[in-house]
Design a protein around this motif. Structure first.
Motif: not given
Length: 407
Positions: A4-8, A52-58, A195-198
């Motif tokens: 579910n991450l690879l697809r988008p 990528a930017a949203e996931a960087a919030r981790v 949410v989502g891919p992030a």
């Protein structure tokens, strides 16, 4: 890596391939086909950047991540606009395009983006609460971003008053943007709600997560750099072929394509009941546009062979005046950190009117309407003016804690 991450991610990469093949294959394609393929590549790359930017919030503070997300989500617009400004240094015919793209995207972001996100947020909040919610309340932390936007919107009036964007003003705006990034980086980090891919990226272990984020940044940025110039050229040529006013084509079609990822991210926040985060992202984008983007234009113009100031003609002065007065209304109405439904409807209606009445007199009338409404909002929210303008210069909680540790 989960499917579910690879697809988008794979889908976005596939969408960039035709444009890249056209760019580096030496193929002469019709302008309309080039517009579609390069536009698809730019938008797909923007989604990768946004995730990528949203996931960087981790790994970094939420406020800084929102600021970076706001910059990255509109990077295609920056690339196109700076290309126009750079080319204008040797070809004066491109000067209007730089101003058109910037003012169009700026008004689109506030008039359409802010309004739609708030209306969606209010509908979601009303359904969840079982009663009619008439205004969106922003978190207190957003006063810092609003303070930066307030100062930038005041400085913006220098452009229509002088009829140019001078290099000195450009460096000042870039410095102000750097101060903005430093300021929001001082805010304490919070646990992100992705949410989502992030969310899938953020859920990876630290090492692969950071590697993937950096990889997505690099790939998407490369796609945008490769596609920005042919996308802009295709846009202008398509306008000529179809008999459409080139200025309006660059002013509205390019921003719609380049800002689509940011709108989608903000809408997703609103649908999830995170209206404050949605508006916070769009406010940060306005700060970026009035500081980083506008400040970069005279520098790109100089590098391209132009002088120390990007001179504007009468049409561009009108566009900047209209854009500045619209921003002033948005800031004035949000001083109390409340976004009422009537404001969203008003901003959307005034935004639509410029298409019904596109003439010179209409732009001045709309500017006067924005100014009058802004004056009324300033009077109504006058007790919040000082606290908002001083917010960028007050110490954050993190700064205060750091000083306490030192002492």
């Amino acid at each position: 890596m989960p499917v579910n991450l690879l697809r988008p991610i794979a889908l976005c990469i596939v969408l960039t391939v035709p444009g890249l093949a056209l760019r580096f294959g030496g193929v002469e394609a019709p302008a309309l086909l080039g517009l579609l393929l390069f536009g698809a590549a730019v938008v797909a790359a923007s989604f990768l950047l946004a995730w990528a930017a949203e996931a960087a919030r981790v790994d970094i503070s939420g406020s800084l991540a929102i600021a970076i997300l706001a910059v990255i989500a509109v990077l295609p617009e920056y690339a196109v606009d700076l290309y126009f400004a750079h080319t204008a240094g040797s070809d004066p015919a491109y000067v209007p395009y730089a101003a058109a793209n910037m003012t169009g995207s700026n008004r689109l972001l506030l008039g359409l983006g802010w309004s739609v996100v708030v209306i969606i947020g209010l509908v979601v909040a009303s359904r969840r609460s079982g009663r009619t919610v008439k205004e969106l309340v922003l978190e207190s932390g957003h006063r810092v971003e609003l303070g930066f936007l307030a100062i930038a919107s005041i400085v913006a009036f220098v452009i229509p008053l002088t009829g140019q964007i001078h290099l000195v003003l450009g460096f000042a705006l870039l410095g102000f943007f750097a101060f903005y990034l430093w300021k929001v980086s001082r805010v304490e980090a919070e646990e992100p709600d992705l949410v989502g891919p992030a969310a899938n990226i953020g859920g990876l272990p630290a090492r692969p997560r950071r590697a993937l984020v950096i990889g997505l940044f690099g790939f998407a940025a490369a796609v945008i750099v490769a596609s920005a110039e042919p996308f802009a050229d295709s846009l202008i040529t398509t306008g000529r072929d179809l008999g459409i006013d080139e200025f309006l084509l660059v002013q509205w079609l390019a921003p719609l394509a380049s800002e689509a990822p940011e709108f989608i991210v903000a809408i997703l926040f609103a649908v999830q009941g995170r209206g404050s985060d949605a508006i916070g992202t769009l406010i940060s984008s306005k700060v970026n546009q009035w500081t980083l983007l506008v400040g970069s234009l005279p520098i790109a113009y100089l590098i391209g062979g132009g002088g120390p100031a990007l001179a504007l003609d009468g049409r561009q002065v009108e566009e900047f005046l209209l854009t500045a007065t619209q921003t002033l209304l948005g800031v004035a109405a949000l001083l109390a950190l409340r976004f009422p439904r009537w404001l969203a409807v008003t901003l959307l209606a005034l935004f639509a009117l410029q298409f019904v009445f596109p003439g010179q007199e209409a732009r001045y009338v709309l500017s006067a309407v924005y100014t009058a409404l802004a004056a009324g909002a300033l009077i109504r929210n006058r007790r919040h003016i000082v606290s908002t303008l001083s917010a960028p210069f007050r110490r954050t909680r993190m700064q205060h804690n750091e000083e306490a540790v030192v002492h």
